[in-house]
Design a protein around this motif. Structure first.
Motif, PDB file in Angstrom:
ATOM      1  N   ALA A   1       0.760  -1.220  -0.094  1.00  0.00           N
ATOM      2  CA  ALA A   1       0.149  -0.124   0.079  1.00  0.00           C
ATOM      3  C   ALA A   1       0.807   1.334  -0.213  1.00  0.00           C
ATOM      4  CB  ALA A   1      -0.931   0.204   1.098  1.00  0.00           C
ATOM      5  N   ALA A   2       2.058   1.423   0.746  1.00  0.00           N
ATOM      6  CA  ALA A   2       2.729   2.523   0.827  1.00  0.00           C
ATOM      7  C   ALA A   2       3.442   2.799  -0.868  1.00  0.00           C
ATOM      8  CB  ALA A   2       3.771   2.104   1.783  1.00  0.00           C
ATOM      9  N   ALA A   3       3.800   1.599  -1.266  1.00  0.00           N
ATOM     10  CA  ALA A   3       4.237   1.733  -2.671  1.00  0.00           C
ATOM     11  C   ALA A   3       3.146   2.053  -3.471  1.00  0.00           C
ATOM     12  CB  ALA A   3       4.926   0.506  -3.138  1.00  0.00           C
TER      13      ALA A   3
ATOM     14  N   ARG B   1      -6.462   4.422  -5.315  1.00  0.00           N
ATOM     15  CA  ARG B   1      -7.680   3.622  -5.099  1.00  0.00           C
ATOM     16  C   ARG B   1      -7.255   2.249  -4.697  1.00  0.00           C
ATOM     17  NH1 ARG B   1     -10.473   3.948  -9.495  1.00  0.00           N
ATOM     18  NH2 ARG B   1     -11.822   5.583  -8.578  1.00  0.00           N
ATOM     19  N   LYS B   2      -6.126   1.591  -5.197  1.00  0.00           N
ATOM     20  CA  LYS B   2      -5.727   0.312  -4.646  1.00  0.00           C
ATOM     21  C   LYS B   2      -5.148   0.433  -3.201  1.00  0.00           C
ATOM     22  CE  LYS B   2      -4.404  -1.914  -8.966  1.00  0.00           C
ATOM     23  NZ  LYS B   2      -5.196  -3.054  -8.673  1.00  0.00           N
ATOM     24  N   ALA B   3      -4.480   1.577  -3.036  1.00  0.00           N
ATOM     25  CA  ALA B   3      -3.942   1.724  -1.483  1.00  0.00           C
ATOM     26  C   ALA B   3      -5.082   2.045  -0.389  1.00  0.00           C
ATOM     27  CB  ALA B   3      -2.936   2.897  -1.577  1.00  0.00           C
ATOM     28  N   ALA B   4      -6.126   3.079  -0.972  1.00  0.00           N
ATOM     29  CA  ALA B   4      -7.172   3.424  -0.151  1.00  0.00           C
ATOM     30  C   ALA B   4      -8.031   2.177   0.229  1.00  0.00           C
ATOM     31  CB  ALA B   4      -7.963   4.345  -0.923  1.00  0.00           C
ATOM     32  N   GLU B   5      -8.197   1.225  -0.565  1.00  0.00           N
ATOM     33  CA  GLU B   5      -8.732  -0.154  -0.605  1.00  0.00           C
ATOM     34  C   GLU B   5      -8.343  -0.800   0.620  1.00  0.00           C
ATOM     35  OE1 GLU B   5      -9.134  -1.836  -4.592  1.00  0.00           O
ATOM     36  OE2 GLU B   5     -10.833  -0.569  -4.774  1.00  0.00           O
ATOM     37  N   GLN B   6      -7.039  -0.476   1.003  1.00  0.00           N
ATOM     38  CA  GLN B   6      -6.280  -1.405   2.072  1.00  0.00           C
ATOM     39  C   GLN B   6      -6.346  -0.428   3.159  1.00  0.00           C
ATOM     40  OE1 GLN B   6      -2.537  -3.533   0.866  1.00  0.00           O
ATOM     41  NE2 GLN B   6      -2.751  -2.499  -1.363  1.00  0.00           N
ATOM     42  N   GLY B   7      -6.950   0.681   3.184  1.00  0.00           N
ATOM     43  CA  GLY B   7      -7.074   1.552   4.486  1.00  0.00           C
ATOM     44  C   GLY B   7      -5.939   2.470   4.451  1.00  0.00           C
ATOM     45  N   TYR B   8      -5.108   2.879   3.545  1.00  0.00           N
ATOM     46  CA  TYR B   8      -4.265   3.883   3.770  1.00  0.00           C
ATOM     47  C   TYR B   8      -4.824   5.109   3.602  1.00  0.00           C
ATOM     48  CZ  TYR B   8       0.935   4.806   3.177  1.00  0.00           C
ATOM     49  OH  TYR B   8       2.234   5.129   3.425  1.00  0.00           O
ATOM     50  N   ALA B   9      -4.919   5.844   4.682  1.00  0.00           N
ATOM     51  CA  ALA B   9      -5.329   7.093   4.909  1.00  0.00           C
ATOM     52  C   ALA B   9      -4.958   8.205   3.959  1.00  0.00           C
ATOM     53  CB  ALA B   9      -5.417   7.571   6.441  1.00  0.00           C
ATOM     54  N   SER B  10      -3.730   8.505   3.585  1.00  0.00           N
ATOM     55  CA  SER B  10      -3.178   9.463   2.959  1.00  0.00           C
ATOM     56  C   SER B  10      -3.653   9.041   1.621  1.00  0.00           C
ATOM     57  CB  SER B  10      -1.606   9.328   2.998  1.00  0.00           C
ATOM     58  OG  SER B  10      -1.108   9.706   4.101  1.00  0.00           O
ATOM     59  N   ALA B  11      -3.543   7.908   1.191  1.00  0.00           N
ATOM     60  CA  ALA B  11      -4.144   7.567  -0.304  1.00  0.00           C
ATOM     61  C   ALA B  11      -5.928   8.015  -0.320  1.00  0.00           C
ATOM     62  CB  ALA B  11      -3.989   6.109  -0.806  1.00  0.00           C
TER      63      ALA B  11
ATOM     64  N   ASN C   1      -7.178  10.203   1.423  1.00  0.00           N
ATOM     65  CA  ASN C   1      -7.313  11.621   1.001  1.00  0.00           C
ATOM     66  C   ASN C   1      -6.960  12.165  -0.243  1.00  0.00           C
ATOM     67  OD1 ASN C   1      -7.538  14.507   2.547  1.00  0.00           O
ATOM     68  ND2 ASN C   1      -5.429  14.487   1.460  1.00  0.00           N
ATOM     69  N   ASN C   2      -5.898  11.624  -0.743  1.00  0.00           N
ATOM     70  CA  ASN C   2      -5.498  12.109  -2.299  1.00  0.00           C
ATOM     71  C   ASN C   2      -6.522  11.572  -3.272  1.00  0.00           C
ATOM     72  OD1 ASN C   2      -3.197  12.952  -0.821  1.00  0.00           O
ATOM     73  ND2 ASN C   2      -1.866  12.088  -2.359  1.00  0.00           N
ATOM     74  N   LEU C   3      -7.266  10.605  -2.961  1.00  0.00           N
ATOM     75  CA  LEU C   3      -8.295  10.152  -4.072  1.00  0.00           C
ATOM     76  C   LEU C   3      -9.342  10.907  -3.928  1.00  0.00           C
ATOM     77  CD1 LEU C   3      -9.229   8.053  -6.032  1.00  0.00           C
ATOM     78  CD2 LEU C   3      -9.866   6.376  -4.060  1.00  0.00           C
ATOM     79  N   ALA C   4      -9.739  11.349  -2.571  1.00  0.00           N
ATOM     80  CA  ALA C   4     -11.086  12.151  -2.457  1.00  0.00           C
ATOM     81  C   ALA C   4     -10.651  13.467  -3.036  1.00  0.00           C
ATOM     82  CB  ALA C   4     -11.119  12.515  -0.853  1.00  0.00           C
ATOM     83  N   VAL C   5      -9.445  14.296  -3.049  1.00  0.00           N
ATOM     84  CA  VAL C   5      -9.114  15.286  -3.752  1.00  0.00           C
ATOM     85  C   VAL C   5      -9.258  15.144  -5.247  1.00  0.00           C
ATOM     86  CG1 VAL C   5      -7.282  17.083  -4.477  1.00  0.00           C
ATOM     87  CG2 VAL C   5      -7.400  16.015  -1.860  1.00  0.00           C
ATOM     88  N   CYS C   6      -9.028  14.070  -5.799  1.00  0.00           N
ATOM     89  CA  CYS C   6      -9.106  13.692  -7.290  1.00  0.00           C
ATOM     90  C   CYS C   6     -10.828  13.852  -7.498  1.00  0.00           C
ATOM     91  CB  CYS C   6      -8.634  12.360  -7.464  1.00  0.00           C
ATOM     92  SG  CYS C   6      -6.729  12.343  -7.678  1.00  0.00           S
TER      93      CYS C   6
END
Length: 189
Positions: free
Chosen positions: A74-76, A102-112, A114-119
């Motif tokens: 997820a970090a990668a 989206r892939k990182a967010a689906e794993q619960g990665y909060a920063s992803a 947030n960034n997906l939400a910004v998109c």
């Protein structure tokens, strides 16, 4: 030797020898990365991105992040998405950025999240959708992500994706500020 993953070694920074001796760390990470270890691939990407133990090289960083991301790290996935957003080591591509966030967010990665939400909020790489943006901001905000807390506050303040609610907005701005988001201070004033 420490039992933490390579990501945890870097998070703990100066506590471990490998984090202090980046040249040796790179040698170890490269050996494990070439054998397919996703955590080592991530760390090697990190070393290339920040010039730890080697010269900075965004193209190499992106390549190692991709290898780890494709294995589900997820970090990668998050870092690769950011590279696509900024055109760092890869051609700028907002659709690819959304894909990896989206892939990182689906794993619960909060920063992803947030960034997906910004998109979704600004319609970059996806159709603009305030409701989806607010949902993602909330998920990340509830995990304590200060930027998401501030962004959720903006959604409530403007009534975008959620019903306008100044009291709720103020509560999220306060949480964001308390968690280190200096941007939230201007909204509180």
């Amino acid at each position: 030797p420490p039992t933490e993953s390579p990501e945890e070694l870097y998070q703990k920074g100066e506590e471990y020898y490998l984090a202090k001796n980046y040249t040796e760390a790179v040698r170890c990470y490269r050996k494990a990365a070439e054998q397919g270890n996703a955590s080592a691939q991530f760390c090697l990407g990190y070393c290339y991105e920040y010039g730890k133990g080697m010269e900075k090289n965004f193209t190499e960083a992106a390549g190692w992040y991709r290898k780890a991301a494709e294995q589900g790290n997820a970090a990668a996935q998050y870092n690769l998405a950011v590279f696509y957003e900024k055109g760092r080591g890869v051609k700028e591509n907002f659709s690819e950025a959304v894909r990896w966030h989206r892939k990182a967010a689906e794993q619960g990665y909060a920063s992803a999240m947030n960034n997906l939400a910004v998109c979704y909020y600004i319609g970059r790489g996806v159709d603009q959708n305030f409701t989806e943006a607010a949902k993602l901001f909330r998920k990340a905000a509830e995990q304590g992500n200060a930027l998401a807390q501030c962004n959720l506050g903006v959604c409530y303040f403007l009534g975008q994706g959620v019903a306008e609610n100044k009291k709720e907005a103020q509560m999220w701005f306060r949480k964001a500020y308390e968690n280190g988001c200096s941007e939230a201070k201007k909204y509180l004033e």
